[in-house]
Design a protein around this motif. Structure first.
Motif, PDB file in Angstrom:
ATOM      1  N   LYS A   1      62.548  87.644  36.418  1.00 37.18           N
ATOM      2  CA  LYS A   1      61.136  87.460  36.786  1.00 37.18           C
ATOM      3  C   LYS A   1      60.252  88.511  36.112  1.00 37.18           C
ATOM      4  CE  LYS A   1      62.054  85.275  41.255  1.00 37.18           C
ATOM      5  NZ  LYS A   1      61.992  85.406  42.734  1.00 37.18           N
TER       6      LYS A   1
ATOM      7  N   TYR B   1      60.936  90.083  33.304  1.00 38.22           N
ATOM      8  CA  TYR B   1      60.919  89.763  31.880  1.00 38.22           C
ATOM      9  C   TYR B   1      59.941  88.631  31.598  1.00 38.22           C
ATOM     10  CZ  TYR B   1      62.622  88.630  27.209  1.00 38.22           C
ATOM     11  OH  TYR B   1      62.703  88.383  25.852  1.00 38.22           O
ATOM     12  N   ALA B   2      59.939  87.613  32.471  1.00 36.68           N
ATOM     13  CA  ALA B   2      59.025  86.479  32.307  1.00 36.68           C
ATOM     14  C   ALA B   2      57.576  86.912  32.455  1.00 36.68           C
ATOM     15  CB  ALA B   2      59.353  85.387  33.323  1.00 36.68           C
ATOM     16  N   GLN B   3      57.340  87.995  33.159  1.00 35.47           N
ATOM     17  CA  GLN B   3      55.976  88.484  33.373  1.00 35.47           C
ATOM     18  C   GLN B   3      55.507  89.417  32.255  1.00 35.47           C
ATOM     19  OE1 GLN B   3      55.439  90.470  37.135  1.00 35.47           O
ATOM     20  NE2 GLN B   3      53.258  90.882  36.787  1.00 35.47           N
TER      21      GLN B   3
ATOM     22  N   PHE C   1      58.392  88.550  27.478  1.00 38.45           N
ATOM     23  CA  PHE C   1      58.748  87.429  26.606  1.00 38.45           C
ATOM     24  C   PHE C   1      57.822  87.293  25.408  1.00 38.45           C
ATOM     25  CE2 PHE C   1      55.520  85.356  29.149  1.00 38.45           C
ATOM     26  CZ  PHE C   1      54.934  84.449  28.282  1.00 38.45           C
TER      27      PHE C   1
ATOM     28  N   THR D   1      61.228  83.978  24.494  1.00 35.06           N
ATOM     29  CA  THR D   1      61.418  83.342  25.796  1.00 35.06           C
ATOM     30  C   THR D   1      62.872  83.366  26.258  1.00 35.06           C
ATOM     31  OG1 THR D   1      61.611  81.204  24.670  1.00 35.06           O
ATOM     32  CG2 THR D   1      59.443  81.803  25.527  1.00 35.06           C
ATOM     33  N   LYS D   2      63.806  83.617  25.351  1.00 37.49           N
ATOM     34  CA  LYS D   2      65.217  83.701  25.722  1.00 37.49           C
ATOM     35  C   LYS D   2      65.824  85.036  25.281  1.00 37.49           C
ATOM     36  CE  LYS D   2      65.894  78.691  25.380  1.00 37.49           C
ATOM     37  NZ  LYS D   2      66.635  77.604  24.679  1.00 37.49           N
TER      38      LYS D   2
ATOM     39  N   VAL E   1      64.978  82.655  32.306  1.00 39.28           N
ATOM     40  CA  VAL E   1      63.611  83.041  31.946  1.00 39.28           C
ATOM     41  C   VAL E   1      62.710  81.859  31.577  1.00 39.28           C
ATOM     42  CG1 VAL E   1      62.218  84.388  30.327  1.00 39.28           C
ATOM     43  CG2 VAL E   1      64.300  85.375  31.310  1.00 39.28           C
TER      44      VAL E   1
ATOM     45  N   LEU F   1      61.221  80.115  34.515  1.00 42.22           N
ATOM     46  CA  LEU F   1      60.299  80.972  35.259  1.00 42.22           C
ATOM     47  C   LEU F   1      58.932  81.021  34.579  1.00 42.22           C
ATOM     48  CD1 LEU F   1      62.719  83.910  36.125  1.00 42.22           C
ATOM     49  CD2 LEU F   1      61.741  82.271  37.732  1.00 42.22           C
ATOM     50  N   ILE F   2      58.928  81.113  33.245  1.00 38.61           N
ATOM     51  CA  ILE F   2      57.661  81.137  32.508  1.00 38.61           C
ATOM     52  C   ILE F   2      56.952  79.798  32.667  1.00 38.61           C
ATOM     53  CG2 ILE F   2      56.568  81.467  30.253  1.00 38.61           C
ATOM     54  CD1 ILE F   2      59.090  82.996  29.398  1.00 38.61           C
TER      55      ILE F   2
ATOM     56  N   TYR G   1      53.772  78.867  28.301  1.00 39.54           N
ATOM     57  CA  TYR G   1      55.140  78.620  27.841  1.00 39.54           C
ATOM     58  C   TYR G   1      55.145  77.772  26.577  1.00 39.54           C
ATOM     59  CZ  TYR G   1      59.847  76.695  27.637  1.00 39.54           C
ATOM     60  OH  TYR G   1      61.079  76.311  27.211  1.00 39.54           O
TER      61      TYR G   1
END
Length: 338
Positions: free
Chosen positions: A78, A80-82, A85, A90-91, A188, A191-192, A200
């Motif tokens: 979470k 990392y997604a915030q 990325f 994104t991965k 991730v 979540l994005i 995304y």
């Protein structure tokens, strides 16, 4: 980790066997001997219970450790997604520097260099960042400091969560610590997408464009045509361009070619050239072409542009990326030849 069910079955079988033997001796003895055998039976039972408690304690600790790892992994994904990325992908696959793009970063997902770092070094880097070693750019942060101790937004616990996420992509680390929860980077993208679908789609399009224009599919050569039609169509299932796509999405044309976009979708869209080669920046290049955010191309309406030398010279690789200002996940590419 010891299977508690198998351990319990083994202990029960042992207790039954020992109890049966003690009963045989106990039933054939006098009162004094019975007292002695009774004491031995109690000692035997207590001795057998000690490994039972030890096994239960070890299994409890292992389960608690696995549960904490799962929780840390979820929190790390979470965070990392915030925060991460945009630069690291994104991965966690990393992003190469394109032009003056400030959002670029190294691969974190199963990167052998990162995997070889000690735990202390990895935590130190997440905390304090990485700075350029060139003497003329010593103050240039190649990766910013994330810890609150150095002006970042994250607490010590947050740093530990990101550490857990990064380590989860190292198979050797998972094996060594007996973790079987898999690579946290796989969490991730969802979540994005849940938090911000348009962000995304923009990120995915940017990754595709910056890593390899061929990610848009094979280039369709239309250099022999003086007029080309590009349809705006509803996105097919699984397409990265949402909610619609430019079709063809990747074409090669000559300077002087007339391009006509026809909107066959149910929503209004724009056709807007991007300044530079990174669609994540979304800097409009109005001198190239822009149908206008205030004048959407409605269903069945068209927009026309004649390719100029300015478009050819816009970028060193002679490509022009363009997108829809209403739906940033819609991105396409033109390759221009003189």
């Amino acid at each position: 980790m010891i299977d508690p069910i198998q351990a319990a079955v083994g202990i029960i079988a042992l207790l039954v066997t020992v109890g049966a033997l003690l009963y045989v001796f106990y039933s054939r003895t006098n009162a004094v001997e019975k007292t002695g055998y009774g004491a031995l039976t109690m000692l035997a039972l207590i001795s057998l219970l000690i490994p039972v408690f030890w096994i239960m304690e070890n299994n409890g600790q292992a389960m608690a450790k696995a549960q904490q790892h799962t929780l840390d992994l979820s929190r790390g994904a979470k965070l990392y997604a915030q925060y991460c990325f945009q630069c690291h992908g994104t991965k966690g696959q990393g992003r190469a520097k394109v032009g003056n793009d400030p959002n670029f970063g190294s691969k974190l997902n199963n990167n052998s260099v990162v995997n070889d770092l000690s735990d202390n070094d990895l935590i130190r880097i997440i905390n304090g960042g990485v700075y350029n070693t060139d003497k003329n750019h010593l103050n240039q942060a190649m990766m910013p400091a994330w810890s609150q101790q150095y002006g970042g937004p994250l607490t010590d616990n947050d740093i530990q969560y990101l550490f857990t996420l990064i380590r989860s992509s190292d198979p050797a680390y998972l094996t060594k610590n007996h973790y079987d929860r898999g690579n946290g980077f796989s969490q991730v993208p969802d979540l994005i997408q849940q938090a911000n679908p348009s962000t995304y789609q923009t990120a995915v399009a940017g990754e595709n464009a910056s890593q390899n224009p061929q990610q848009f599919g094979k280039t369709v050569d239309m250099t022999t045509k003086k007029a080309v039609t590009i349809n705006i169509v509803t996105a097919p299932t699984g397409a990265s361009c949402q909610p619609a796509c430019y079709d063809p999405i990747n074409i090669k044309v000559k300077v002087g070619t007339t391009l006509t976009w026809v909107n066959k979708d149910t929503q209004g869209h724009t056709v807007t050239a991007i300044l530079g080669t990174d669609p994540n920046t979304k800097k409009v290049a109005p001198t190239i072409f822009d149908s206008g955010i205030g004048t959407p191309i409605k269903t069945n309406a068209t927009y026309t542009y004649k390719v100029t030398m300015a478009a050819y010279n816009l970028n060193k690789d002679h490509t022009v990326l363009y997108y829809c200002q209403y739906h940033p996940g819609m991105v396409a590419i033109l390759t221009i030849v003189p």
